[in-house]
Each structure stands twice: as C-alpha cells, then as structure tokens.
Design a protein around this motif. Structure first.
Motif, short mmCIF file in Angstrom:
data_model
loop_
_atom_site.label_atom_id
_atom_site.label_comp_id
_atom_site.label_asym_id
_atom_site.label_seq_id
_atom_site.Cartn_x
_atom_site.Cartn_y
_atom_site.Cartn_z
N VAL A 1 0.84 -1.20 0.00
CA VAL A 1 0.00 0.00 0.00
C VAL A 1 0.88 1.25 0.00
CG1 VAL A 1 -1.72 1.30 1.31
CG2 VAL A 1 -1.83 -1.20 1.24
N ALA A 2 0.56 2.20 -0.89
CA ALA A 2 1.32 3.45 -0.94
C ALA A 2 1.04 4.27 0.32
CB ALA A 2 0.95 4.23 -2.19
N ILE B 1 -7.11 21.80 -1.02
CA ILE B 1 -5.91 22.60 -1.26
C ILE B 1 -4.66 22.10 -0.52
CG2 ILE B 1 -6.17 24.28 0.62
CD1 ILE B 1 -5.31 25.07 -3.08
N GLU B 2 -4.83 21.22 0.46
CA GLU B 2 -3.68 20.85 1.30
C GLU B 2 -2.81 19.74 0.72
OE1 GLU B 2 -2.66 22.48 3.83
OE2 GLU B 2 -4.38 23.78 4.19
N CYS B 3 -2.94 19.48 -0.57
CA CYS B 3 -2.13 18.44 -1.21
C CYS B 3 -0.64 18.76 -1.08
CB CYS B 3 -2.51 18.33 -2.69
SG CYS B 3 -1.47 17.20 -3.63
N ILE B 4 0.15 17.74 -0.69
CA ILE B 4 1.59 17.93 -0.54
C ILE B 4 2.37 17.30 -1.70
CG2 ILE B 4 1.56 18.20 1.97
CD1 ILE B 4 2.29 15.22 2.20
N GLY B 5 1.65 16.82 -2.70
CA GLY B 5 2.33 16.29 -3.89
C GLY B 5 3.17 15.06 -3.62
N CYS B 6 2.70 14.17 -2.75
CA CYS B 6 3.50 13.00 -2.38
C CYS B 6 3.42 11.89 -3.42
CB CYS B 6 3.05 12.46 -1.02
SG CYS B 6 1.35 11.86 -0.97
N GLY B 7 2.37 11.90 -4.25
CA GLY B 7 2.23 10.87 -5.29
C GLY B 7 1.54 9.60 -4.82
N VAL B 8 1.07 9.56 -3.57
CA VAL B 8 0.40 8.35 -3.06
C VAL B 8 -0.86 8.05 -3.88
CG1 VAL B 8 -0.98 7.47 -1.13
CG2 VAL B 8 1.32 8.36 -0.72
N CYS B 9 -1.63 9.09 -4.20
CA CYS B 9 -2.86 8.88 -4.98
C CYS B 9 -2.54 8.35 -6.37
CB CYS B 9 -3.68 10.17 -5.06
SG CYS B 9 -2.80 11.56 -5.81
N TYR B 10 -1.52 8.92 -6.97
CA TYR B 10 -1.11 8.52 -8.33
C TYR B 10 -0.67 7.05 -8.34
CZ TYR B 10 1.16 9.28 -12.91
OH TYR B 10 1.52 9.23 -14.22
N ALA B 11 0.08 6.66 -7.31
CA ALA B 11 0.57 5.28 -7.22
C ALA B 11 -0.54 4.30 -6.88
CB ALA B 11 1.67 5.19 -6.17
N SER B 12 -1.66 4.81 -6.33
CA SER B 12 -2.76 3.93 -5.91
C SER B 12 -3.86 3.82 -6.96
CB SER B 12 -3.39 4.46 -4.61
OG SER B 12 -2.41 4.60 -3.61
N CYS B 13 -3.75 4.62 -8.03
CA CYS B 13 -4.86 4.75 -8.98
C CYS B 13 -4.81 3.67 -10.06
CB CYS B 13 -4.81 6.14 -9.62
SG CYS B 13 -6.07 6.39 -10.88
N ASP B 14 -5.90 2.88 -10.19
CA ASP B 14 -5.97 1.86 -11.22
C ASP B 14 -5.98 2.47 -12.62
OD1 ASP B 14 -6.04 -0.31 -9.48
OD2 ASP B 14 -8.19 -0.09 -9.16
N THR B 15 -6.65 3.61 -12.74
CA THR B 15 -6.74 4.23 -14.07
C THR B 15 -5.38 4.65 -14.58
OG1 THR B 15 -8.93 5.04 -13.41
CG2 THR B 15 -8.01 5.95 -15.41
N ALA C 1 -8.78 8.71 -2.68
CA ALA C 1 -9.34 9.29 -1.46
C ALA C 1 -9.05 8.41 -0.24
CB ALA C 1 -10.85 9.48 -1.62
N GLU C 2 -9.07 7.10 -0.46
CA GLU C 2 -8.83 6.18 0.66
C GLU C 2 -7.38 6.26 1.14
OE1 GLU C 2 -10.52 2.16 0.43
OE2 GLU C 2 -8.52 1.47 0.99
N ARG C 3 -6.45 6.44 0.20
CA ARG C 3 -5.03 6.39 0.54
C ARG C 3 -4.42 7.76 0.84
NH1 ARG C 3 -3.48 1.54 -2.43
NH2 ARG C 3 -4.96 0.00 -1.62
N CYS C 4 -5.07 8.85 0.45
CA CYS C 4 -4.45 10.17 0.62
C CYS C 4 -4.10 10.41 2.08
CB CYS C 4 -5.39 11.27 0.13
SG CYS C 4 -4.71 12.93 0.48
N PRO C 5 -2.83 10.65 2.39
CA PRO C 5 -2.46 10.86 3.79
C PRO C 5 -2.99 12.18 4.36
CG PRO C 5 -0.57 11.18 2.35
CD PRO C 5 -1.68 10.66 1.50
N LYS C 6 -3.38 13.09 3.50
CA LYS C 6 -3.93 14.36 3.96
C LYS C 6 -5.46 14.35 3.99
CE LYS C 6 -1.71 17.65 4.52
NZ LYS C 6 -1.13 18.17 5.78
N ASN C 7 -6.02 13.17 3.80
CA ASN C 7 -7.48 13.01 3.82
C ASN C 7 -8.21 13.90 2.80
OD1 ASN C 7 -7.59 11.01 5.81
ND2 ASN C 7 -7.36 12.55 7.42
#
Lengths: 115, 238
Positions: free
Chosen positions: B66-67, B144-158, B209-215
C-alpha cells in the motif's frame, strides 16, 4: 480524435445509460408480465406488430444500446488491451453499424414490417 | 521487542527484494526503519526524505503493498503478525534506484492539466474578496492541502491502465483553480482536463481518497470537474 469529440462520446455514454435504465426496466417488466401471464412468443408478437409505440420504444432501445456499448467497449479496449488509435475507432464504427443493422432487424420483426 | 523482518526493494525495475533484520522500537516509523538500514546495515540504499513531519511529501513508498507516507506511518500500524515489513518504491513511476522513483511523470501531468493559476489582477490592485464560507471556497479548502506525495497517483488503477491519464493529484489541483473566483482561465483548465486522458477517464474507484495521507478526496474534485466539463460542453463553450 479530438478531446472535444472524446468528451462528447463520454457525455453520450452517460446520457445513453440514463435512457437504458428506463428501457431495460420497461423491457424486463413487460417480458416478465407477459411470460408469467402465459403468453407465447407468437401471442406477444401479435400484440406488438403494428404498434407504433413499440416501434419507437425499441428503436430508441437499439440506438442507445449501440451508443453505450460501443463507447464503453472503446474504453475497455484502451484500458485492458492497450488498443488505442484510429484503427480501434474504425473497427468500433463497424461494430456500431453491425449492432444497428442487427437491432433494426429485430425491431422490424417486433413491429411486423418484415411480414 | 523482537526484530523486524524487513524486505526492501533494491535496484531498478529489474531488481528484487533484499532482507534485513531491524531492531523493533517503540513509536518507530517506516522511515525510521529505512533510515536504520541505510545508516547501520547498507549505506548504498537509496531513498528520499526531507521534512520527516508529513509536510514535504517526498518519503512516499509502497509499504506492504500500500502506498503510504513513511514518515507518518507507524510500524505497528502496518506489520503483520510475523513482524514482516515489505518496502518498495511507489507504483506507476520509473524507479531510479532502490526506493527512489522519478517523480517527473507525476509533476508533468500537473503542467499538462493546466494546473497553474491565471489571474487578472496586479500587485497594484486591491485584494480579491472571497467569502470564507462560500461553497467554492469550502470546496477549495477541502482540496488545497495536497503535498504532492504521489500516493494517490501510485494507488490509482486508471493510471495503471491509461498512462496518459492526468491522475488524481493534477485533477484535484485543477479543481481548486476552477473553484477559485480569482482565476480567469476556467475554460482553459476544463479544456486541459477533457478527453480520454482527462477527468472523464476516472472510474471512481476512490483509491486516491482512501489512501491520501492528507485526507483529501480527489474523487470529489474529479466529479466536480466532470460536471463543470459537461455543462461547458453542452453550452458550446469548449
């Protein structure tokens, strides 16, 4: 294919899904009622043939199925098989034509125009 | 406390996992584990971190599949009953070496999505007045609080299925701009996020949304973009 056209395809697929939700419900409920009522295929066709309402209903059904299936298949082919580009879209255009022809034959059979 | 059995990815995309024994400690984070391995066991291990407090977004890795942001992920939260920990680089990004991925494709998508603010005012103009409780401002606050960590990108099936897809983070950024009353390029933003690689490619799996560390819920923003794009297209504005 331009992004604008791709967006229109996406909108068409969402729109066709809404129409299909109604069409599938009407179709299934009608079939269940007819079959449980003991009607045979011939008796069902005897009631639909010559009825303009059923001609319009199933024509809409066939067109929306064609739009929805072809646009959806386009995404499936791109995402699952990695098949993108003009050749895929050309083949899907041919598939759409096939669905329309086969669907039109069925609709005409229900309406009785081929009799 | 018993040792942790840690497996860490070594090498590039053709590499594999190497095993390490790391002493278990209280309140230990995954980043602590990686740092221990690099400083005590194998100095050649490459990984990336900076702030260590969940602000910079640079330490994201794949932890037990899990990212996650490793600096704020406690080991106790992710290890299994056998105390095993598997740490790999983020998915969907080229591996530079070991746990370091090339983030360029991720941030290139922000640029491709027209993620830049376009305003009409200069420093000589008065401040724009944006009511804090307006629906648009609230939508921005949520995203707006995205920190650009890439967790969402790494978790996205699309992203996995469609490499051209702009991805949740870039689309979330554009959503904040489309909601920004000061931004003057709304139609340009919508044009940039339209098409097969744009917001309509999202299947609403909600992994981002499930994986984003910033919720943050990029899914909500992407749904908003779909609505805005549909309205603009039907009105003939695009």
């Amino acid at each position: 294919m331009s992004a604008r056209l791709q967006t229109w395809l996406w909108i068409a697929q969402r729109g066709s899904a809404m129409v299909l939700a109604v069409c599938v419900s009407v179709h299934l409920v009608t079939m269940v009622i007819a079959v449980r009522g003991g009607l045979s295929a011939a008796e069902i066709l005897a009631r639909t043939q010559g009825q303009l309402a059923w001609l319009i209903f199933y024509s809409v059904f066939v067109v929306t199925v064609t739009v929805h299936a072809v646009v959806g298949l386009r995404a499936v082919l791109g995402e699952t098989l990695g098949w993108r580009g003009w050749l895929r879209d050309l083949c899907l255009g041919a598939f759409a034509l096939l669905l329309i022809i086969v669907g039109a034959r069925a609709v005409l059979g229900v309406f009785g125009a081929g009799q | 406390m018993s040792d942790l059995h840690v497996r860490i990815w070594r090498g590039d995309a053709e590499g594999g996992f190497s095993a390490y024994q790391v002493p278990r400690q209280e309140s230990q984070t995954v980043l602590d584990v990686v740092t221990y391995v690099q400083r005590q066991l194998d100095a050649t291990l490459a990984y990336r971190f900076a702030c260590r407090v969940g602000m910079c977004g640079s330490c994201a890795m794949t932890v037990n599949g899990v990212a996650r942001w490793t600096c704020r992920t406690h080991v106790s939260k992710v290890i299994d009953d056998q105390g095993a920990l598997e740490i790999a680089p983020l998915n969907h990004l080229p591996i530079v070496r070991d746990l370091v991925t090339d983030m360029a494709p991720f941030f290139d998508q922000w640029a491709a999505a027209s993620g830049q603010f376009s305003g009409a005012k200069t420093r000589h103009d008065d401040f724009a007045t944006v009511p804090p409780d307006s629906p648009a401002r609230r939508a921005i606050d949520a995203a707006i609080e995205c920190i650009g960590c890439g967790v969402c990108y790494a978790s996205c099936d699309t992203v996995a299925w469609n490499p051209a897809y702009l991805g949740p983070a870039a689309l979330n950024r554009v959503w904040t701009l489309v909601q920004d009353a000061r931004d003057t390029a709304t139609l340009d933003h919508l044009r940039a996020v339209s098409g097969d690689a744009g917001c309509q490619a999202c299947h609403t799996h909600v992994s981002c949304a499930e994986r984003c560390p910033k919720n943050i819920s990029p899914t909500v923003g992407i749904a908003g973009l779909k609505r805005a794009l549909t309205k603009a297209t039907l009105k003939g504005q695009l």
